[in-house]
Design an enzyme around this catalytic site. Structure first.
Site, PDB file in Angstrom:
ATOM      1  N   GLU A 178       7.690  -6.222   2.047  1.00 18.87           N
ATOM      2  CA  GLU A 178       7.486  -4.824   1.656  1.00 18.87           C
ATOM      3  C   GLU A 178       8.449  -3.969   2.473  1.00 18.87           C
ATOM      4  O   GLU A 178       8.445  -4.024   3.710  1.00 18.87           O
ATOM      5  CB  GLU A 178       6.048  -4.341   1.879  1.00 18.87           C
ATOM      6  CG  GLU A 178       5.897  -2.904   1.365  1.00 18.87           C
ATOM      7  CD  GLU A 178       4.524  -2.247   1.574  1.00 18.87           C
ATOM      8  OE1 GLU A 178       4.359  -1.118   1.093  1.00 18.87           O
ATOM      9  OE2 GLU A 178       3.659  -2.850   2.215  1.00 18.87           O
ATOM     10  N   GLU A 236       9.940  -1.493   8.341  1.00 20.28           N
ATOM     11  CA  GLU A 236       9.759  -0.044   8.507  1.00 20.28           C
ATOM     12  C   GLU A 236      10.815   0.463   9.485  1.00 20.28           C
ATOM     13  O   GLU A 236      11.061  -0.165  10.503  1.00 20.28           O
ATOM     14  CB  GLU A 236       8.346   0.234   9.031  1.00 20.28           C
ATOM     15  CG  GLU A 236       8.082   1.648   9.482  1.00 20.28           C
ATOM     16  CD  GLU A 236       8.361   2.710   8.417  1.00 20.28           C
ATOM     17  OE1 GLU A 236       7.881   2.582   7.280  1.00 20.28           O
ATOM     18  OE2 GLU A 236       9.096   3.671   8.741  1.00 20.28           O
ATOM     19  N   ASP A 283      11.180   6.802  -0.186  1.00 20.92           N
ATOM     20  CA  ASP A 283      11.723   8.154  -0.033  1.00 20.92           C
ATOM     21  C   ASP A 283      12.593   8.508  -1.241  1.00 20.92           C
ATOM     22  O   ASP A 283      13.442   7.722  -1.647  1.00 20.92           O
ATOM     23  CB  ASP A 283      12.580   8.244   1.243  1.00 20.92           C
ATOM     24  CG  ASP A 283      11.748   7.986   2.504  1.00 20.92           C
ATOM     25  OD1 ASP A 283      10.519   7.818   2.375  1.00 20.92           O
ATOM     26  OD2 ASP A 283      12.321   7.942   3.600  1.00 20.92           O
ATOM     27  N   LYS A 297      18.832  14.615  -3.340  1.00 18.96           N
ATOM     28  CA  LYS A 297      20.218  15.068  -3.578  1.00 18.96           C
ATOM     29  C   LYS A 297      21.056  13.946  -4.188  1.00 18.96           C
ATOM     30  O   LYS A 297      20.983  12.807  -3.734  1.00 18.96           O
ATOM     31  CB  LYS A 297      20.863  15.496  -2.252  1.00 18.96           C
ATOM     32  CG  LYS A 297      20.248  16.759  -1.689  1.00 18.96           C
ATOM     33  CD  LYS A 297      20.991  17.238  -0.462  1.00 18.96           C
ATOM     34  CE  LYS A 297      20.337  18.504   0.039  1.00 18.96           C
ATOM     35  NZ  LYS A 297      20.264  18.568   1.499  1.00 18.96           N
ATOM     36  N   ASP A 351       4.894   8.173  -7.392  1.00 13.70           N
ATOM     37  CA  ASP A 351       4.378   9.251  -8.245  1.00 13.70           C
ATOM     38  C   ASP A 351       5.514  10.196  -8.613  1.00 13.70           C
ATOM     39  O   ASP A 351       5.291  11.195  -9.298  1.00 13.70           O
ATOM     40  CB  ASP A 351       3.274  10.043  -7.525  1.00 13.70           C
ATOM     41  CG  ASP A 351       3.821  10.812  -6.352  1.00 13.70           C
ATOM     42  OD1 ASP A 351       4.731  10.292  -5.671  1.00 13.70           O
ATOM     43  OD2 ASP A 351       3.368  11.944  -6.103  1.00 13.70           O
ATOM     44  N   THR A 354      -1.868   1.904  -1.885  1.00 14.70           N
ATOM     45  CA  THR A 354      -1.224   2.183  -0.598  1.00 14.70           C
ATOM     46  C   THR A 354      -1.793   3.508  -0.074  1.00 14.70           C
ATOM     47  O   THR A 354      -2.508   4.213  -0.801  1.00 14.70           O
ATOM     48  CB  THR A 354       0.308   2.313  -0.772  1.00 14.70           C
ATOM     49  OG1 THR A 354       0.595   3.598  -1.321  1.00 14.70           O
ATOM     50  CG2 THR A 354       0.873   1.237  -1.678  1.00 14.70           C
ATOM     51  N   GLU A 355      -1.439   3.851   1.157  1.00 15.82           N
ATOM     52  CA  GLU A 355      -1.912   5.129   1.712  1.00 15.82           C
ATOM     53  C   GLU A 355      -1.444   6.305   0.849  1.00 15.82           C
ATOM     54  O   GLU A 355      -2.226   7.185   0.495  1.00 15.82           O
ATOM     55  CB  GLU A 355      -1.386   5.339   3.143  1.00 15.82           C
ATOM     56  CG  GLU A 355      -2.152   4.587   4.209  1.00 15.82           C
ATOM     57  CD  GLU A 355      -1.418   3.349   4.684  1.00 15.82           C
ATOM     58  OE1 GLU A 355      -0.492   2.876   3.976  1.00 15.82           O
ATOM     59  OE2 GLU A 355      -1.765   2.849   5.765  1.00 15.82           O
ATOM     60  N   TYR A 356      -0.171   6.296   0.493  1.00 23.04           N
ATOM     61  CA  TYR A 356       0.383   7.388  -0.314  1.00 23.04           C
ATOM     62  C   TYR A 356      -0.246   7.419  -1.699  1.00 23.04           C
ATOM     63  O   TYR A 356      -0.481   8.469  -2.260  1.00 23.04           O
ATOM     64  CB  TYR A 356       1.908   7.239  -0.434  1.00 23.04           C
ATOM     65  CG  TYR A 356       2.685   7.855   0.701  1.00 23.04           C
ATOM     66  CD1 TYR A 356       2.283   7.704   2.023  1.00 23.04           C
ATOM     67  CD2 TYR A 356       3.833   8.595   0.460  1.00 23.04           C
ATOM     68  CE1 TYR A 356       3.001   8.254   3.067  1.00 23.04           C
ATOM     69  CE2 TYR A 356       4.561   9.153   1.498  1.00 23.04           C
ATOM     70  CZ  TYR A 356       4.147   8.985   2.800  1.00 23.04           C
ATOM     71  OH  TYR A 356       4.864   9.528   3.832  1.00 23.04           O
ATOM     72  N   GLU A 357      -0.475   6.253  -2.237  1.00 25.90           N
ATOM     73  CA  GLU A 357      -1.066   6.167  -3.583  1.00 25.90           C
ATOM     74  C   GLU A 357      -2.458   6.804  -3.592  1.00 25.90           C
ATOM     75  O   GLU A 357      -2.798   7.549  -4.524  1.00 25.90           O
ATOM     76  CB  GLU A 357      -1.156   4.689  -3.991  1.00 25.90           C
ATOM     77  CG  GLU A 357      -1.624   4.450  -5.402  1.00 25.90           C
ATOM     78  CD  GLU A 357      -1.474   2.978  -5.802  1.00 25.90           C
ATOM     79  OE1 GLU A 357      -0.949   2.180  -4.996  1.00 25.90           O
ATOM     80  OE2 GLU A 357      -1.882   2.635  -6.921  1.00 25.90           O
TER      81      GLU A 357
HETATM   82  N1  SAH Z   1       4.548   2.362   1.597  1.00 32.96           N
HETATM   83  C1  SAH Z   1       3.715   3.348   2.270  1.00 32.96           C
HETATM   84  C2  SAH Z   1       4.562   4.442   2.916  1.00 32.96           C
HETATM   85  C3  SAH Z   1       5.413   5.239   1.965  1.00 32.96           C
HETATM   86  S1  SAH Z   1       6.459   6.421   2.780  1.00 32.96           S
HETATM   87  C4  SAH Z   1       2.724   3.905   1.296  1.00 32.96           C
HETATM   88  O1  SAH Z   1       2.922   3.757   0.091  1.00 32.96           O
HETATM   89  O2  SAH Z   1       1.745   4.500   1.724  1.00 32.96           O
HETATM   90  C5  SAH Z   1       7.976   5.524   2.824  1.00 32.96           C
HETATM   91  C6  SAH Z   1       8.113   4.696   4.089  1.00 32.96           C
HETATM   92  O3  SAH Z   1       9.301   3.941   3.996  1.00 32.96           O
HETATM   93  C7  SAH Z   1       8.231   5.535   5.360  1.00 32.96           C
HETATM   94  O4  SAH Z   1       7.375   5.023   6.344  1.00 32.96           O
HETATM   95  C8  SAH Z   1       9.706   5.387   5.738  1.00 32.96           C
HETATM   96  O5  SAH Z   1       9.927   5.502   7.126  1.00 32.96           O
HETATM   97  C9  SAH Z   1      10.034   4.013   5.204  1.00 32.96           C
HETATM   98  N2  SAH Z   1      11.436   3.829   4.821  1.00 32.96           N
HETATM   99  C10 SAH Z   1      12.130   4.649   3.990  1.00 32.96           C
HETATM  100  N3  SAH Z   1      13.390   4.221   3.842  1.00 32.96           N
HETATM  101  C11 SAH Z   1      13.511   3.102   4.578  1.00 32.96           C
HETATM  102  C12 SAH Z   1      14.584   2.212   4.840  1.00 32.96           C
HETATM  103  N4  SAH Z   1      15.785   2.408   4.302  1.00 32.96           N
HETATM  104  N5  SAH Z   1      14.370   1.172   5.650  1.00 32.96           N
HETATM  105  C13 SAH Z   1      13.144   0.966   6.207  1.00 32.96           C
HETATM  106  N6  SAH Z   1      12.084   1.780   6.008  1.00 32.96           N
HETATM  107  C14 SAH Z   1      12.254   2.840   5.204  1.00 32.96           C
END
Ligand code: SAH
Length: 216
Positions: free
Chosen positions: A43, A68, A117, A121, A153, A192-195
């Site tokens: 993941e 992460e 993320d 842009k 989302d 997931t937490e965000y979900e």
């Molecule tokens: N997957 C979790 C968090 C989503 S937020 C959820 O769904 O609840 C996105 C996470 O990805 C953040 O913690 C961010 O630091 C990490 N992340 C984003 N781009 C990344 C990258 N290029 N390499 C490693 N981690 C990354």
């Protein structure tokens, strides 16, 4: 997800037996590290690790590596793993751009991208974890038949990801723009937490599974 920089997080990461350091040395050796021949799932951007660890509990015969980039976020996952002590979970603090330095060709059974993320842009498009640049990297490390599953989302990011997958010649296995209303695709879905947060706010969750086309 950038938490405040928690004091001592670097030390806690350095000391945790669940964090893989010198991860480039693991390339080609993941099954040996886990001590079994089970498939290795990754993941990318696992945040606090809720999804990764729930998957790992559900599938003790599979191995899970969470990546992460932020120490302060990784620390939360370490704390959770310290309680759970799941033998089939390892964590890495790294920038996913370098994933092919850490996993050998065909070493991963699948990759999960959850609420990545958006990098809204245009000039940052190649940083999106579903950009063609990232798909090229995944292609190198995914075993034949392996897939990438992506949930978000963010409809703009989802549209972009569909286009990138198509442009990269990947096969679209399934796709929904409202996962929680799709009885078939949501069966066994782990939030997931965000979900949890975004769906509670009323945002539909998009999900796709894609796979590289087999080499000729
Ligand atoms: N997957 C979790 C968090 C989503 S937020 C959820 O769904 O609840 C996105 C996470 O990805 C953040 O913690 C961010 O630091 C990490 N992340 C984003 N781009 C990344 C990258 N290029 N390499 C490693 N981690 C990354």
């Amino acid at each position: 997800m950038r938490l405040r920089n928690i004091r001592g997080s670097r030390e806690a990461i350095a000391e945790s037996p669940f964090v893989v350091h010198g991860e480039t040395g693991q390339k080609g050796n993941w099954k040996a590290l886990f001590g079994n021949d089970g498939p290795v799932y990754i993941e990318i951007g696992m945040g606090k690790g809720q999804f990764l660890m729930a998957q790992a509990k559900l599938h003790p015969d599979r191995n899970y590596v969470g990546i992460e980039k932020y120490s302060s976020v990784l620390l939360r996952a370490i704390e959770k793993q310290q309680q759970e002590q799941l033998p089939n979970v390892r964590l890495i603090r790294m920038e996913a751009e370098y994933i092919t330095d850490v996993f050998e060709k065909k070493e991963a059974a699948g990759i999960y991208l959850n609420f990545s993320d958006p990098w809204p842009k245009d000039r940052h498009a190649k940083r999106r974890l579903t950009s063609r640049q990232f798909l090229k990297r995944y292609e190198q490390i995914i075993e034949p038949g392996g897939i990438v599953q992506f949930k978000t989302d963010n409809t703009a990011l989802f549209d972009f990801s569909l286009e990138e997958a198509k442009a990269a010649g990947w096969e679209l296995l399934c796709c929904t723009r409202d996962l929680h209303k799709d009885r078939t695709l949501s069966a066994g879905n782990i939030m997931t937490e965000y979900e949890e947060r975004f769906s509670a706010a009323g945002n539909p969750i998009c999900m796709m599974r894609i796979k590289p086309r087999p080499e000729m």
